[in-house]
Design a protein around this motif. Structure first.
Motif, PDB file in Angstrom:
ATOM      1  N   PRO A 185       2.444 -18.827   6.760  1.00 55.18           N
ATOM      2  CA  PRO A 185       3.529 -18.140   7.477  1.00 55.18           C
ATOM      3  C   PRO A 185       4.225 -19.009   8.510  1.00 55.18           C
ATOM      4  O   PRO A 185       5.443 -18.904   8.683  1.00 55.18           O
ATOM      5  N   ARG A 186       3.480 -19.877   9.188  1.00 59.01           N
ATOM      6  CA  ARG A 186       4.112 -20.731  10.208  1.00 59.01           C
ATOM      7  C   ARG A 186       5.164 -21.648   9.598  1.00 59.01           C
ATOM      8  O   ARG A 186       6.074 -22.114  10.294  1.00 59.01           O
ATOM      9  N   MET A 207       9.845 -15.174   7.306  1.00 58.79           N
ATOM     10  CA  MET A 207       8.912 -14.067   7.480  1.00 58.79           C
ATOM     11  C   MET A 207       8.303 -14.061   8.871  1.00 58.79           C
ATOM     12  O   MET A 207       8.320 -13.043   9.567  1.00 58.79           O
ATOM     13  N   SER A 208       7.761 -15.196   9.321  1.00 58.60           N
ATOM     14  CA  SER A 208       7.006 -15.205  10.577  1.00 58.60           C
ATOM     15  C   SER A 208       7.880 -14.905  11.784  1.00 58.60           C
ATOM     16  O   SER A 208       7.453 -14.191  12.709  1.00 58.60           O
ATOM     17  N   GLY A 263      -1.470 -10.265  -0.907  1.00 58.80           N
ATOM     18  CA  GLY A 263      -0.198 -10.160  -0.207  1.00 58.80           C
ATOM     19  C   GLY A 263       0.588 -11.440  -0.367  1.00 58.80           C
ATOM     20  O   GLY A 263       0.127 -12.396  -1.013  1.00 58.80           O
ATOM     21  N   PRO A 264       1.772 -11.502   0.218  1.00 57.95           N
ATOM     22  CA  PRO A 264       2.636 -12.670   0.011  1.00 57.95           C
ATOM     23  C   PRO A 264       1.986 -14.004   0.344  1.00 57.95           C
ATOM     24  O   PRO A 264       2.259 -15.013  -0.306  1.00 57.95           O
ATOM     25  N   ARG A 268       6.962  -7.157  15.861  1.00 55.39           N
ATOM     26  CA  ARG A 268       5.744  -6.819  16.611  1.00 55.39           C
ATOM     27  C   ARG A 268       6.039  -6.449  18.069  1.00 55.39           C
ATOM     28  O   ARG A 268       5.213  -5.795  18.716  1.00 55.39           O
ATOM     29  N   ARG A 269       7.188  -6.824  18.578  1.00 54.02           N
ATOM     30  CA  ARG A 269       7.545  -6.412  19.942  1.00 54.02           C
ATOM     31  C   ARG A 269       7.908  -4.931  19.994  1.00 54.02           C
ATOM     32  O   ARG A 269       7.974  -4.347  21.084  1.00 54.02           O
ATOM     33  N   HIS A 270       8.124  -4.344  18.839  1.00 51.69           N
ATOM     34  CA  HIS A 270       8.571  -2.948  18.774  1.00 51.69           C
ATOM     35  C   HIS A 270       7.620  -2.046  17.973  1.00 51.69           C
ATOM     36  O   HIS A 270       7.642  -0.828  18.171  1.00 51.69           O
ATOM     37  N   LEU A 271       6.827  -2.648  17.087  1.00 53.12           N
ATOM     38  CA  LEU A 271       5.951  -1.868  16.221  1.00 53.12           C
ATOM     39  C   LEU A 271       4.549  -2.452  16.230  1.00 53.12           C
ATOM     40  O   LEU A 271       4.371  -3.662  16.396  1.00 53.12           O
TER      41      LEU A 271
END
Length: 283
Positions: free
Chosen positions: A157-158, A163-164, A185-186, A171-174
């Motif tokens: 992912p990095r 995606m990342s 997964g992906p 993640r700041r909202h959910l």
């Protein structure tokens, strides 16, 4: 021109994922088209070969493979989503590609009718098996001895800010769950050592990894930052959590995503860095 009527097997728990992919199929496929081209170039399919495409989705890669192997060859697309298989069949029929067929099946137990294929390809369709060791042992049984398998899988992912970076904003909202290491997964095969072990355990030999890196058009070629926000909110796996937000919270998330995508907007679209492993092994 429409395809002739066909009966399809009933869908199971993958129906939601298939429906989500189908609803945004042009966007998804436009985004990863360059990877499909790189996969087929590396695979170097030859006229007359029989090839099976695992996790074929809407069939774009299968149809391209069918054109490469020509009338004397055959390309078979396999996917667990009946909705995507139906779409792929209609697409191939409309395109007039007669040496392509599609089967709705679980590739982890797919038999191929008991006849060997010359080779196997998969563009992002091999990372979702609950038991990848058993699944790849079965895939090995589909290929003639000495036949190659070619896979495209996401690197870490990095190395994939498309995606990342999006997930960091979300993640700041959910509250999103953290993926378990090597979970389906992906990014299940982000670690080459893990995938190499799976392939060698299944009986494959001469496992090799080439890295493909480039900028992918998030939300498809020519998309605006607003298009990218819509695609992220409606096309990603967390869309149900987004739908449950109250309007102010959803608007705040959309604004933050808009800031992210505006920073990558170009005349060609919202271009986001990506890295993929192109994997080849011999049965």
């Amino acid at each position: 021109m429409s395809a002739p009527p066909v009966a399809y097997p009933a869908e199971d728990g993958v129906a939601e994922m298939g429906a989500r992919w189908l609803a945004h199929i042009d966007t998804f496929e436009g985004m990863i088209a360059a990877v499909g081209s790189a996969l087929l170039e590396k695979a170097d399919l030859r006229p007359g070969e029989r090839v099976v495409d695992i996790g074929c989705g809407g069939g774009a890669t299968t149809i391209a493979a069918g054109r490469l192997v020509g009338p004397g060859g055959e390309a078979v697309g396999v996917d667990i989503s009946a909705a995507l298989i139906a779409h792929a069949m209609e697409r191939a029929y409309s395109a007039g590609v007669a040496n392509v067929r599609f089967e709705c099946a679980d590739a982890s137990v797919y038999s191929g009718g008991g006849v060997w294929f010359d080779r196997l390809i998969s563009r992002f369709g091999s990372m979702f098996f609950p038991d990848p060791y058993a699944a790849f042992a079965n895939l090995h049984s589909l290929i003639r001895p000495g036949g190659p398998i070619d896979l495209a899988v996401w690197a870490a992912p990095r190395d994939n800010p498309w995606m990342s970076a999006m997930i960091a904003v979300v993640r700041r909202h959910l509250d999103l769950p953290r993926p378990e290491p090597n979970a389906p997964g992906p990014f299940a095969f982000k670690d080459p050592a893990y995938l190499k072990d799976i392939l060698e355990s299944a009986g494959f030999d001469k496992v090799g990894f080439d890295a493909w890196s480039g900028d992918l058009p998030f939300a498809g070629p020519g998309a605006s930052s607003a298009d990218a926000v819509t695609f992220a909110l409606e096309g990603m796996e967390f869309r149900d959590k987004v739908a449950a937000l109250d309007p102010p919270a959803r608007d705040a998330l959309a604004r933050d995503l808009g800031d992210l995508y505006q920073g990558h907007a170009t005349g060609e679209g919202v271009m986001m860095p990506a890295r993929v492993w192109l994997v080849q092994a011999i049965a």
